[in-house]
Design an enzyme around this catalytic site. Sequence first.
Site, PDB file in Angstrom:
ATOM      1  CB  SER A 181       4.763  -2.220  11.934  1.00 26.73           C
ATOM      2  OG  SER A 181       4.288  -0.908  12.200  1.00 26.73           O
ATOM      3  CG  HIS A 215      -6.033   1.669   5.056  1.00 27.24           C
ATOM      4  ND1 HIS A 215      -5.580   2.585   5.980  1.00 27.24           N
ATOM      5  CD2 HIS A 215      -4.993   0.831   4.828  1.00 27.24           C
ATOM      6  CE1 HIS A 215      -4.321   2.311   6.293  1.00 27.24           C
ATOM      7  NE2 HIS A 215      -3.940   1.247   5.604  1.00 27.24           N
ATOM      8  CE  LYS A 223       0.070   3.311   4.725  1.00 23.75           C
ATOM      9  NZ  LYS A 223      -0.098   3.420   6.157  1.00 23.75           N
ATOM     10  N   GLY A 234       1.889   1.770  10.760  1.00 21.34           N
ATOM     11  CA  GLY A 234       2.807   2.900  10.673  1.00 21.34           C
ATOM     12  C   GLY A 234       3.472   3.261  11.988  1.00 21.34           C
ATOM     13  CD  GLU A 279      -3.128   5.292   6.663  1.00 25.31           C
ATOM     14  OE1 GLU A 279      -3.120   5.425   5.430  1.00 25.31           O
ATOM     15  OE2 GLU A 279      -2.185   4.766   7.297  1.00 25.31           O
ATOM     16  CD  GLU A 313      -3.852  -2.933   7.044  1.00 24.44           C
ATOM     17  OE1 GLU A 313      -2.740  -3.150   6.560  1.00 24.44           O
ATOM     18  OE2 GLU A 313      -4.468  -1.867   6.874  1.00 24.44           O
ATOM     19  CG  ASN A 348      -1.769   1.213   1.342  1.00 28.42           C
ATOM     20  OD1 ASN A 348      -1.875   1.983   0.387  1.00 28.42           O
ATOM     21  ND2 ASN A 348      -2.408   1.401   2.488  1.00 28.42           N
TER      22      ASN A 348
HETATM   23  C1  PEP Z   1      -1.007  -0.119   5.873  1.00 28.70           C
HETATM   24  O1  PEP Z   1      -1.025   1.050   5.562  1.00 28.70           O
HETATM   25  O2  PEP Z   1      -1.902  -0.853   5.462  1.00 28.70           O
HETATM   26  C2  PEP Z   1       0.079  -0.608   6.719  1.00 28.70           C
HETATM   27  C3  PEP Z   1      -0.001  -1.804   7.202  1.00 28.70           C
HETATM   28  O3  PEP Z   1       1.136   0.259   6.956  1.00 28.70           O
HETATM   29  P1  PEP Z   1       2.524  -0.094   7.685  1.00 28.70           P
HETATM   30  O4  PEP Z   1       3.037  -1.370   7.085  1.00 28.70           O
HETATM   31  O5  PEP Z   1       3.411   1.066   7.401  1.00 28.70           O
HETATM   32  O6  PEP Z   1       2.226  -0.267   9.137  1.00 28.70           O
END
Ligand code: PEP
Length: 255
Positions: free
Chosen positions: A214, A96, A11, A174, A98, A168, A9
């Site tokens: 992460s 997601h 973003k 993040g 976000e 997630e 992703n």
């Molecule tokens: C994501 O944005 O779906 C995500 C898992 O980000 P990160 O790997 O940076 O935690």
Amino acid sequence: MRKKIIAGNWKMNLTFAEAMALADNLLDENKNIDDVEVVLASPFIFLHPLINRIQSNPNFSIAAQNCSDKIKGAFTGEIAASMLASIGVEHVILGHSERRQLYGETNSMIAAKVDRALENGVFPIFCCGELLAERNNNIHFNVVKKQLEESLFHLTSNQIDECIIAYEPVWAIGTGVTASFEQAQEMHEFIRSTISSKYSKSIAEEISILYGGSVTPANASELFDGDDIDGALVGGASLKEKDFSDIIKAMLTKI
Ligand code: PEP
């Protein structure tokens, strides 16, 4: 066997030149990866050129990071699922955290987006996961169950079969803090058994459930040992060619 999937992703990152260079390097580095599907979820304006680029590698596919809950019309700035389908986008990330947190997306709005995607043959990567406070209050299973029920469980068996689920935990996205292997596997097993109760064991066994939060080359291998962990949705590490390729390699060693 369920499909193993490593999705990146991106973003709202990368310029056009950076995005194309990253895709080219990934395509070059990951030529023979049968049995792993690599999904690149890019900003809308890079989707079309990326689709042209991945033609040479059947293991790669492209995802959008969002689509509208509406069919078409006077919705300035929105992108319809039919538009994604019309240029050959295969997947779309929906729900997601976000989008939920920063843009007020609710479970019912996400359900409508899931419908628009499926009507157009675009396969949702449906994200679910709890906040830290919800885990600390021990309601994380209830939160994820509600997200599944309110955004996915109106689907028919054939439709849910076309979805990928990404667990997630919001506290791991993040932040550099990843869920432990036990926490991730336990929730993936719960998601699969919840789908099994609503639909059937055979449907639940067919759905790929990815872990996101992460993921790095350092923790991917242990996570991929989970019986119910079928891959990863990777944010930060997907912007670095070597890190993302190493995560793909970590999955290849498990097959
Ligand atoms: C994501 O944005 O779906 C995500 C898992 O980000 P990160 O790997 O940076 O935690």
